[in-house]
Write a protein that holds these residues in place. Structure first.
Motif, PDB file in Angstrom:
ATOM      1  N   GLU A 175       0.829  -1.205   0.000  1.00  0.00           N
ATOM      2  CA  GLU A 175       0.000   0.000   0.000  1.00  0.00           C
ATOM      3  C   GLU A 175       0.860   1.250   0.000  1.00  0.00           C
ATOM      4  OE1 GLU A 175      -2.627  -0.368   3.296  1.00  0.00           O
ATOM      5  OE2 GLU A 175      -3.822  -1.928   2.315  1.00  0.00           O
ATOM      6  N   SER A 176       1.907   1.228   0.836  1.00  0.00           N
ATOM      7  CA  SER A 176       2.749   2.421   0.934  1.00  0.00           C
ATOM      8  C   SER A 176       3.559   2.624  -0.347  1.00  0.00           C
ATOM      9  CB  SER A 176       3.687   2.324   2.141  1.00  0.00           C
ATOM     10  OG  SER A 176       4.666   1.340   1.909  1.00  0.00           O
ATOM     11  N   ALA A 177       3.824   1.516  -1.055  1.00  0.00           N
ATOM     12  CA  ALA A 177       4.573   1.638  -2.305  1.00  0.00           C
ATOM     13  C   ALA A 177       3.691   2.234  -3.389  1.00  0.00           C
ATOM     14  CB  ALA A 177       5.084   0.272  -2.751  1.00  0.00           C
ATOM     15  N   ALA A 178       2.403   1.940  -3.301  1.00  0.00           N
ATOM     16  CA  ALA A 178       1.480   2.384  -4.329  1.00  0.00           C
ATOM     17  C   ALA A 178       1.201   3.895  -4.262  1.00  0.00           C
ATOM     18  CB  ALA A 178       0.152   1.615  -4.182  1.00  0.00           C
TER      19      ALA A 178
END
Ligand SMILES: Nc1ncnc2c1ncn2[C@@H]1O[C@H](COP(=O)(O)OP(=O)(O)OP(=O)(O)O)[C@@H](O)[C@H]1O
Ligand SMILES: [Mg+2]
Lengths: 240, 409
Positions: free
Chosen positions: A237-240
């Motif tokens: 999620e944080s990468a997205a």
């Protein structure tokens, strides 16, 4: 039941002064559990871990690991238990500075008496599992903190232990790298290894399925974490 | 943990602190080097004396002219010519266990062609080579005809032969001794240095009678007097008894009263040599002992650095224990490290010691003898030093508690 302690105590004597680090801890941990140990500084978390890992011997009380009592073992027998049944991960990584990643991972196998070819193969496989195939010949000083900790985890796993003990493994890492390490632990735990992890941080502890809180050398609280976080998902999620 | 792996770990640890390891080894290098060199020097001295004993034979007595006064002041031996050819003959006749060889000596100038050499001439009897255990390299010695006829024949020592003739064969060549022509009939084997460091091969032998009549002439005060009588005692005969018999006989012939000092000087040379041998053996031991002290100091250096190393690497020890190293593994690791230090130092020390003894042989001109036993001894000693001084620090490391070692700051 993998771990069972009864009235476990550990006393340190500083001259005339006595410090009771652990004052009667009774706990059972099943195979396949993921336990976070929390508590304020000085509450006895590390002492407890060291006792579980047979790095230290209790002043009194019983400890059974995989159904076998651990008291009254010779130092060599304790060394063998540490070698075969337990893997340690420390806050400060504790890698050998002059040995490369592969050699660091091989170290427990050397003391287990595994032949060179087998040793290389198993160490390489664990490094690959940690995503460090291209870092085999790097010295610790040539690796990032997260990479160093993953080398240390590979080393802890290389003898295929039943129990993985981690004392503040994310203490020296930034939040993203901490998340990566926790994702690793969760993955390993899913594969069946029992994980006991000491941490200060609630954010980290909530990835475990059971949280044990220490206070003044005693267990103050012990409860299941009904909805543990999914570190892997958070990462994505944080990468997205 | 196998030994090869332990060796690699040890070498890596030592390589990580090159300067420190080098300095630590220096103590052992100097110690082993000193032991090797000193033993080589001592063994060389011993071997020289042993060779001299062999060259001399163990049963040689030398009688020299002169006397030792009771006051202790000694007249120069050979200066008063108190012994004679007749003494020598009587000795041989009266004591069947002896062979005697009287000799007169003179400093002479010898000329051959345009080569010119100043040397010592000995007038001797046919028994001389046998008594001195000094064989001929070529040609012949003297016989009774030479004695009675005072023939002008000479036997050359190696040094003289080289000086006069170089590489050509001196046999049948004519040399002039104080202008008197002599024919060379023989060349002596090499004899080397005497007990007192003189070149014994710098000599010309002529028949005793020829020396007197043809060369020395009127210079010789008493016609039958000689400088020296060499006496060879039969193998197995007691040297002390022989000495006593010779002394009694000579005193009787010289009509010395009881209480009067001998007017000759009697020496059992092999005794002197044996004393020298004993003292050179003691010298070797002493040198080796002194050198061992530096090896000991080197060992203390190793112990010191290993203690530092154990302290520095306490966390490493803790980590190794945490992943399964037993006390013995740790003990072996540090012991191997200490022994590696001392053995590597030992090998360098052997090379330096060998070089050192060669250098001493070359520059100081001393004879040195590099013995295998000294190398084996030094290597063994170095290893023992490593184990002995490495054991305490290694055991200290092995006895650490894993958790305390891990926590060590
Ligand atoms: N070797 C020792 N000698 C004396 N006292 C000790 C020793 N080790 C730990 N203690 C004491 O035991 C108590 C528990 O220490 P422990 O290291 O287990 O705490 P902790 O919960 O891990 O703390 P932290 O969160 O700061 O790591 C502390 O009061 C500490 O001072
Ligand atoms: Mg702690």
């Amino acid at each position: 039941m993998l771990i069972r302690t009864r009235e476990l105590r550990k006393e340190y004597s500083l001259g005339a002064h006595r410090v009771q680090a652990i004052r009667g801890v009774s706990i059972g941990i099943d195979t396949g559990e993921f336990v976070a140990v929390m508590g304020p500084s000085g509450s006895g978390k590390s002492t407890f871990m060291n006792l579980l890992g047979c790095l230290d011997v209790p002043t009194s009380g019983d400890y059974e690991l995989a159904g076998e009592p651990v008291e009254h073992r010779t130092p060599d027998e304790l060394a063998a238990i540490r070698n075969r049944r337990v893997g340690f991960v420390f806050q400060g990584f504790n890698l050998l500075g002059r040995a490369n990643a592969l050699e660091n991972v091989e170290l427990p196998l050397i003391y287990a008496g595994v032949a060179a070819a087998d040793r290389h193969r198993r160490a390489r496989a664990r490094l690959a599992q940690m995503g460090l195939t291209d870092r085999e010949h790097h010295l610790p000083s040539q690796l990032s903190g997260g990479q160093q900790q993953r080398v240390a985890i590979a080393r802890a796993l290389v003898t295929d232990p039943v129990l993985l003990l981690a004392d503040e493994p994310t203490g020296a890492l930034d939040s993203r790298t901490s998340l990566e390490i926790m994702a690793l632990f969760q993955e390993l735990n899913r594969q069946g290894i029992t994980v006991v992890l000491v941490t200060h941080e609630r954010d980290i502890a909530q990835f475990a399925r059971r949280i044990v809180s220490f206070r003044d050398g005693l267990i103050a609280d012990d409860r299941a974490n009904a909805a543990p976080g999914d570190a892997h998902r958070l990462l994505e999620e944080s990468a997205a | 943990m196998n030994l090869w792996l332990t060796m690699r770990v040890a070498l890596r640890a030592l390589a990580a602190n090159r300067l420190r390891s080098g300095l630590t080894m220096l103590g052992i290098i100097i110690g082993v080097g000193a032991v090797i060199t000193m033993i080589a020097v001592g063994a060389g001295a011993q071997a020289r004396v042993e060779d001299q004993i062999k060259g001399l034979g163990s049963n040689l007595i030398i009688i020299m002219s002169g006397s030792v006064t009771s006051g202790g002041a000694r007249m120069g031996s050979g200066s008063s010519f108190t012994i004679s050819e007749d003494d020598a003959q009587v000795l041989m006749r009266e004591i069947p266990e002896l062979i005697s060889a009287p000799a007169v000596r003179g400093g002479v100038q010898v000329v051959a062609g345009n080569a010119n050499w100043s040397t010592a001439m000995f007038g001797v009897t046919p028994e001389y080579p046998e008594v001195r255990q000094w064989g001929l390299l070529s040609g012949r010695g003297f016989d009774t005809n030479d004695m009675t006829g005072a023939t002008k024949v000479a036997v050359l020592g190696q040094t003289v032969a080289k000086a006069l003739f170089g590489d050509t064969d001196p046999l049948d060549q004519v040399i002039r001794i104080r202008k008197v022509p002599f024919t060379v009939v023989g060349v002596l084997e090499r004899k080397g240095q005497s007990l007192f460091g003189q070149d014994q091969d710098d000599v010309v032998l002529v028949p005793l009678s020829s020396a007197r009549k043809r060369v020395l002439g009127g210079l010789q005060a008493k016609q039958r007097a000689v400088n020296t009588i060499w006496v060879k005692v039969r193998e197995g005969y007691d040297m002390k008894v022989a000495e006593g018999q010779i002394r009694d006989l000579l005193r009787q012939r010289h009509r010395l009263q009881p209480g009067q000092d001998d007017d000759f000087y009697l020496r059992n040379l092999s005794e002197v040599l044996q004393a020298q041998e004993a003292s050179s053996r003691i010298l070797t031991l002493l040198l080796a002992a002194v050198a061992s002290v530096s090896l000991l100091v080197g060992g203390i250096g190793i112990m010191n650095i290993m203690l530092v190393s154990v302290t520095e690497r306490t966390r490493e020890i803790g980590l190794r224990m945490a992943v399964g190293a037993r006390g013995n593994d740790i003990l072996t690791q540090f012991l191997v490290e200490a022994v590696t230090l001392s053995l590597v130092g030992g090998f360098v020390g052997i090379v330096l010691g060998a070089g050192g003894s060669l250098a001493i042989g070359h520059f100081a001109g001393w004879r040195t003898e590099l013995t295998t036993s000294s190398i084996v001894l030094a290597t063994g000693f170095a290893a023992v030093v490593g184990v002995f001084f490495g054991y305490y620090p290694a055991r200290k490391a092995a006895r650490l508690s894993p958790i305390e070692a891990l926590r060590y700051e």
